[in-house]
Design a protein around this motif. Sequence first.
Motif, short mmCIF file in Angstrom:
data_model
loop_
_atom_site.label_atom_id
_atom_site.label_comp_id
_atom_site.label_asym_id
_atom_site.label_seq_id
_atom_site.Cartn_x
_atom_site.Cartn_y
_atom_site.Cartn_z
N ARG A 373 25.56 43.81 45.24
CA ARG A 373 26.49 43.24 46.22
C ARG A 373 26.75 41.77 45.91
NH1 ARG A 373 25.41 41.45 52.42
NH2 ARG A 373 27.53 41.60 53.21
N LYS A 374 25.69 41.01 45.64
CA LYS A 374 25.87 39.59 45.34
C LYS A 374 26.72 39.40 44.09
CE LYS A 374 21.55 38.25 45.36
NZ LYS A 374 20.37 37.35 45.25
N ILE A 375 26.45 40.20 43.06
CA ILE A 375 27.21 40.05 41.82
C ILE A 375 28.67 40.47 42.03
CG2 ILE A 375 27.43 40.91 39.45
CD1 ILE A 375 24.40 40.99 39.28
N ALA A 376 28.89 41.53 42.82
CA ALA A 376 30.26 41.96 43.09
C ALA A 376 31.04 40.87 43.81
CB ALA A 376 30.25 43.24 43.92
N HIS A 377 30.40 40.22 44.79
CA HIS A 377 31.07 39.12 45.49
C HIS A 377 31.34 37.95 44.54
CE1 HIS A 377 31.37 40.34 49.67
NE2 HIS A 377 30.19 40.90 49.57
N SER A 378 30.37 37.66 43.68
CA SER A 378 30.55 36.56 42.73
C SER A 378 31.69 36.86 41.75
CB SER A 378 29.24 36.33 41.96
OG SER A 378 28.20 35.94 42.84
N PHE A 379 31.72 38.09 41.26
CA PHE A 379 32.80 38.48 40.35
C PHE A 379 34.16 38.41 41.04
CE2 PHE A 379 30.65 41.24 36.84
CZ PHE A 379 29.83 40.17 36.53
N ALA A 380 34.20 38.84 42.30
CA ALA A 380 35.47 38.81 43.04
C ALA A 380 35.95 37.37 43.21
CB ALA A 380 35.31 39.49 44.39
N GLU A 381 35.01 36.48 43.51
CA GLU A 381 35.39 35.07 43.69
C GLU A 381 35.90 34.48 42.37
OE1 GLU A 381 33.75 31.32 46.25
OE2 GLU A 381 32.27 32.66 45.34
N MET A 382 35.22 34.77 41.28
CA MET A 382 35.65 34.27 39.98
C MET A 382 36.99 34.91 39.57
SD MET A 382 35.05 32.20 37.49
CE MET A 382 33.29 31.79 37.45
N ALA A 383 37.16 36.20 39.86
CA ALA A 383 38.42 36.86 39.51
C ALA A 383 39.58 36.24 40.26
CB ALA A 383 38.33 38.36 39.81
N ARG A 384 39.38 35.93 41.55
CA ARG A 384 40.46 35.29 42.31
C ARG A 384 40.75 33.90 41.77
NH1 ARG A 384 37.96 37.14 46.67
NH2 ARG A 384 37.16 35.07 47.10
N ALA A 385 39.70 33.19 41.35
CA ALA A 385 39.91 31.88 40.75
C ALA A 385 40.73 32.00 39.46
CB ALA A 385 38.57 31.20 40.48
N CYS A 386 40.39 33.01 38.64
CA CYS A 386 41.16 33.23 37.42
C CYS A 386 42.61 33.59 37.74
CB CYS A 386 40.52 34.35 36.59
SG CYS A 386 38.94 33.93 35.84
N GLU A 387 42.80 34.42 38.77
CA GLU A 387 44.15 34.80 39.17
C GLU A 387 44.95 33.59 39.63
OE1 GLU A 387 46.35 37.37 42.70
OE2 GLU A 387 44.22 37.77 42.22
N SER A 388 44.34 32.75 40.46
CA SER A 388 45.04 31.56 40.95
C SER A 388 45.37 30.61 39.81
CB SER A 388 44.19 30.86 42.00
OG SER A 388 43.98 31.69 43.12
N ALA A 389 44.41 30.44 38.89
CA ALA A 389 44.65 29.57 37.74
C ALA A 389 45.78 30.13 36.87
CB ALA A 389 43.37 29.40 36.92
N ALA A 390 45.76 31.45 36.66
CA ALA A 390 46.81 32.07 35.83
C ALA A 390 48.18 31.90 36.48
CB ALA A 390 46.50 33.55 35.62
N ARG A 391 48.25 32.05 37.80
CA ARG A 391 49.52 31.88 38.49
C ARG A 391 50.03 30.44 38.36
NH1 ARG A 391 48.06 33.89 42.80
NH2 ARG A 391 48.88 35.98 42.45
N SER A 392 49.11 29.48 38.52
CA SER A 392 49.51 28.07 38.40
C SER A 392 49.88 27.72 36.97
CB SER A 392 48.37 27.17 38.88
OG SER A 392 48.16 27.33 40.27
N GLU A 393 49.18 28.28 36.00
CA GLU A 393 49.54 28.06 34.60
C GLU A 393 50.95 28.58 34.31
OE1 GLU A 393 46.55 28.39 31.31
OE2 GLU A 393 45.40 29.44 32.85
N LEU A 394 51.26 29.74 34.89
CA LEU A 394 52.60 30.30 34.71
C LEU A 394 53.66 29.37 35.31
CD1 LEU A 394 54.42 32.60 33.77
CD2 LEU A 394 53.95 33.76 35.96
#
Length: 701
Positions: A373-394
């Motif tokens: 559960r902890k790792i899933a939450h951590s991965f989700a947080e990092m994935a959203r950060a990657c998504e936000s960064a990718a959107r801003s890079e675009l």
Amino acid sequence: MLAGLAEPSQRSLVTDALAHLGQLECRVAVVGQIKSGKSSAINALARSPHLLPTRITPWTTAVTNLHFAQTPPGGYGAVFSFFEHAEWDQLAEGGGRVRELTEQLVPGFAPEHLLEQAALLRQRASERLGPEFELLLGQAHFFEALAPGMMEDYVCAGDFTGPQRIGKYSDITKSADVYLDQGPFAFPSTVVDTPGTNDPFLIRDEITRRSLESADVYVVVLTACQPLSETDVSLLRIMRGLYKDRIVVLVNRIDDLADLDVELPKIAGYVEQRLLAEFPGSHIPVVYGSAWWANQAYVFEPDAAARILTRRSAGYLLRAGLLQPNELHAGSLASGDFCDRVRQSLLAMSGIPALGQAIETLMAAARPTYVQRKIAHSFAEMARACESAARSELQILLAAEASSLDAKSSAEDTFSIYTREHDLLAGVAADIEQSAAGIEAQLARIIQEEQDALRGMLQSSIALHAARERDVLVDTLSRGRCPRVWTHEGVALRRALARVFKEGFEKAAWRLTSFHARVVPELHKLMRTLVPQPDLEATHSGEALVIPTPAVTPISRLLVLDLKTAGWSALWSRHPSAESSGEKIEALIRAEFAPIAEELVQLAGRVFHDFSTTTIQWSLAACRNIQLALTRRLELVLAEHDAARRSAAPSGAPPPAEDFTERIRAQAQRLEDTEALTQHVEYLARYFDTILKIEASEPNG
């Protein structure tokens, strides 16, 4: 996929978490008396009737770890480890903790008997192994795969008289590790078969107890002919400090009962009342069955099936609804259809499917689930950060493309805009690092303060209990009732330490999770200064993550002092008064239990540090990931515009339009990938939340 999308400096967090997941296993410890049918029950669970030896008179003598669906280290399918020299010496001498455990578990068992058995064991081991005996201590044997008869050589032993055809290495084997592809559960699991708790060689008994600490689920196997004997109750008392909702009881060998319809309800009532007395307020699942029936359902030996059908207990098989009373005779076995129905009935009424289901239910709320559960939450947080960064890079690329097509904009103006944005990112990066330093300092302070508080609470309990024992002994001696043997079992103190540890741990856990719940929104504010999109909400919808109390075995510290032996009589002669003797006992109890308190404190510290590194540190890493991604993109754009600004071209022409088109296409694909990844891991995080909520609402939770 997440490791590939995260910034290079943040990938180690992901790869470390993946390595942790790869090593994750659920450990199921099976404990009980000798010949209660533990090995048979494990074979039935594994659907492999001949996996562990059961048909021979000798019993299991070593802890056997059956690793299912796990990669064997070094490629070895079976590893047998032998006692160290110091452990063997303790076994051979028959003193120390072996002596204490003997007095505790086998009332009236004279120490000299243990010494005689230990001497016989050494002699037998020497005769079996010859010159190898001393050379093998502290070593191990490695095999590519488990071969037939191998287990008998390493983990089985029996009577100490007569020729021994099996068990060549059993006297010196401490543990066996066997790796198997298929297992009883979908999740990688290790089923631990332990020596009986009433093993006459009590060094093995103590090794069994030590193996309990690392387990996630506990199966206590009782025999229906004598359920919850004093030895069984002694084991349950030791386990009282473990997570009570991680225990399932199997009352095995109901096929041995003469009249199941009459005897089984009485046994069930007695077992449930006794469990309620030992674990008040808890609901421990109890399964009644026969591992022998289950194993026969898998191998179906005609002679054994005929014996089953001729016993009175065969009537119990009718409850499966697959057989008729007039069919319960050996002659019916001539029909293939009847044999199939007998197999199904044996398995259904064996209790083994119900046992497997009970274990699976407990697994769902055990430590591996919380880790995932902890790792899933951590991965989700990092994935959203990657998504936000990718959107801003675009967006940066689209803006750069637009500026390149705008005839009114100059390279100088564009360069100035991106320079300001780059400087802003540098400022945010400084804020992130400052926040990280402050958070880490606060975390370290909280953990240290809570460890100190827990240490004080445990030490106070020990001091209070030691003072009470001192007063009891002083009063006894003052009235002239000097006992020959003074025994301090410490049951009350172990209970008190388990209770104090649980209370102190939960208080500290609440403080840490509350700190986490306050800090994470602040970190999200930092992220919004980088990417002001509304897609950075907490993965757990505002609910604080949980730090489950670790399963700890209160170490049995039994003090058995023979007041008339040479060593202790010298002590009493130096301290003739009752008060002096009482003070000595008080100091002795404190000295014995102080290491236990410190062990519990350090255990709590490790759990708290693990929580901090797998939660708040990941939120900080998500911040850094966005900042690093945007900084990298801006530096690339700045470099290109600076080159254009310095070029000989009168307009300072930016890169060709086709270059921007390809970059935008690649970045759009990156954004699409991160969006899909975020959706997937957020689903996993919600799944684990749901599982743990369901388990928390159940009686076992």
